[in-house]
Design a protein around this motif. Structure first.
Motif, PDB file in Angstrom:
ATOM      1  N   GLU A   1      -1.632   6.778  -8.015  1.00  0.00           N
ATOM      2  CA  GLU A   1      -1.278   5.482  -7.431  1.00  0.00           C
ATOM      3  C   GLU A   1      -1.477   4.324  -8.400  1.00  0.00           C
TER       4      GLU A   1
ATOM      5  N   TRP B   1       0.686   4.409   0.908  1.00  0.00           N
ATOM      6  CA  TRP B   1       0.546   5.537   1.839  1.00  0.00           C
ATOM      7  C   TRP B   1       1.097   5.167   3.208  1.00  0.00           C
TER       8      TRP B   1
ATOM      9  N   HIS C   1      -4.109  -0.725  -3.794  1.00  0.00           N
ATOM     10  CA  HIS C   1      -4.642   0.587  -3.396  1.00  0.00           C
ATOM     11  C   HIS C   1      -6.077   0.707  -3.895  1.00  0.00           C
TER      12      HIS C   1
ATOM     13  N   HIS D   1       0.854  -1.184   0.000  1.00  0.00           N
ATOM     14  CA  HIS D   1       0.000   0.000   0.000  1.00  0.00           C
ATOM     15  C   HIS D   1       0.893   1.238   0.000  1.00  0.00           C
TER      16      HIS D   1
END
Length: 395
Positions: free
Chosen positions: A108, A22, A381, A20
């Motif tokens: 992303e 973030w 994501h 992921h």
């Protein structure tokens, strides 16, 4: 690499092990002093193992990950990422003589969080949604020129609306490359349109509805079409090519209506089937006759841009769709959308279901729609899935 260091709290690396992109501020245990927003940082686990490199930012998302491998973020990095993205667009067929408008970088989805690049003919329009991407804009522009070659004659950078709340950044809207004798016409599935990336919304056109517009074209023959929130008329000129009986385009912006009329005229000059109205959508729907239209498109702007606005947004979707169910002719087809990222598919569908139940009419789902392949969703994501839509048959 000799980037400054951020260290995570124990067990806060699990989402990164699942790739992921973030890192939230609450996961950070410590960081080097004098970090500047936008700079590249290396991220380490509590055991001092490298786990990611990314852009540091002063926000709830503290790092946007650029790579899960220890590497230098330089011109070679940008060129590599852009080549991968461009090859994908060629592989899925959106780069062709009949289509030169597409999204090249989708944040992303292309492993470049905070960056959006849309292509319109020989112009790339770039938007930064992070300070790190803003600081890298010239390197990215140079890499674009290398990757796209002579097909690219202009790079327009547009960040005034996306970096408003960053005190140490001076947002800009300007050409990074080219900018002289610019042709702002592009082709989508053989239809010509004018994109206004200088003064228009987003990057100038909504290329994310390309496939859904093509589907609408197949349902348009002989129908009386109402295109609400038409912006620059994409659904309208597809309906015209689909041999609609009539097409009414509605948007609250007089400038958007001007662009709609221009785009329809580009493809169907002097065609009396089309009429455009600069009016509020809810007021327009309220005043039209029941049964006047048997194909309605509802493609509103995002009703919710953050989670705190979800409840009001769902009420807005319910009200809008209830109005459409009330006015659409028997045997009519409704294309209804939400582009609010924070509104889930299930929540949107429930709002439309509630509107249908309120109308008391029999409604069937014909299609469930999403964003096109040049707006890819990173499997790690799921938040990147933002566009959702339904095609409904209303008895």
């Amino acid at each position: 690499m000799s980037y400054k260091k951020i260290t995570l709290k124990p067990k806060k690396e699990e989402s990164l092990r699942r790739f992921h992109p973030w890192i939230f501020s609450g996961a950070v245990a410590q960081k080097d002093s004098n970090l500047t927003e936008g700079e590249v940082v290396n991220v380490y686990t509590s055991n001092n193992d490298f786990i990611a490199v990314g852009h540091y930012q002063i926000d709830s998302i503290e790092v946007r990950v650029l790579s899960f491998q220890e590497r230098k973020i330089d011109s070679a990095f940008w060129k590599e990422k852009l080549e991968i993205a461009y090859n994908l667009r060629k592989a899925i067929g959106v780069v062709s003589d009949s289509n030169n408008a597409y999204r090249l970088i989708h944040g992303e989805g292309d492993n470049l969080p905070g960056l959006v690049i849309d292509i319109y003919g020989n112009t790339a329009v770039m938007q930064s949604h992070s300070v790190g991407m803003h600081d890298s804009r010239k390197d990215i522009s140079n890499a674009l020129i290398e990757v796209l070659g002579s097909t690219l004659q202009n790079v327009y950078y547009k960040s005034e609306t996306t970096l408003l709340n960053k005190p140490n950044v001076v947002p800009e809207n300007d050409y990074l490359f080219g900018g002289k004798n610019v042709d702002n016409f592009a082709i989508e599935n053989g239809l010509k349109f004018q994109a206004d990336w200088v003064k228009g919304q987003k990057t100038g056109f909504f290329v994310d509805q390309r496939d859904n517009r093509s589907l609408l074209e197949k349902y348009s023959k002989g129908r009386s079409v109402l295109n609400m929130f038409c912006y620059t008329g994409g659904f309208s000129f597809y309906a015209m090519r689909g041999e609609a009986k009539s097409v009414h385009s509605v948007d609250s912006s007089a400038k958007a209506i001007m662009f709609t009329q221009n785009n329809v005229e580009l493809n169907f000059p002097n065609d009396s089937r089309h009429a455009a109205f600069a009016e509020d959508a809810f007021k327009y729907l309220a005043k039209i006759e029941k049964g006047e239209h048997d194909l309605i498109i509802l493609d509103p702007p995002a009703f919710a841009k953050h989670r705190g606005a979800i409840r009001n947004a769902l009420q807005g979707y319910k009200k809008l769709n209830a109005n459409a169910f009330d006015k659409i002719a028997p045997g009519g087809i409704l294309f209804t959308f939400s582009c609010s990222q924070v509104v889930s598919k299930d929540a949107f569908r429930l709002a439309v279901f509630s509107a249908a139940a309120q109308s008391g009419r029999s409604v069937k789902i014909l299609h469930q729609l999403a964003q096109p392949a040049d707006h890819p969703i990173n499997i790690y994501h799921p938040e990147g899935e933002y566009l959702k839509g339904l095609v409904l048959y209303v008895e």
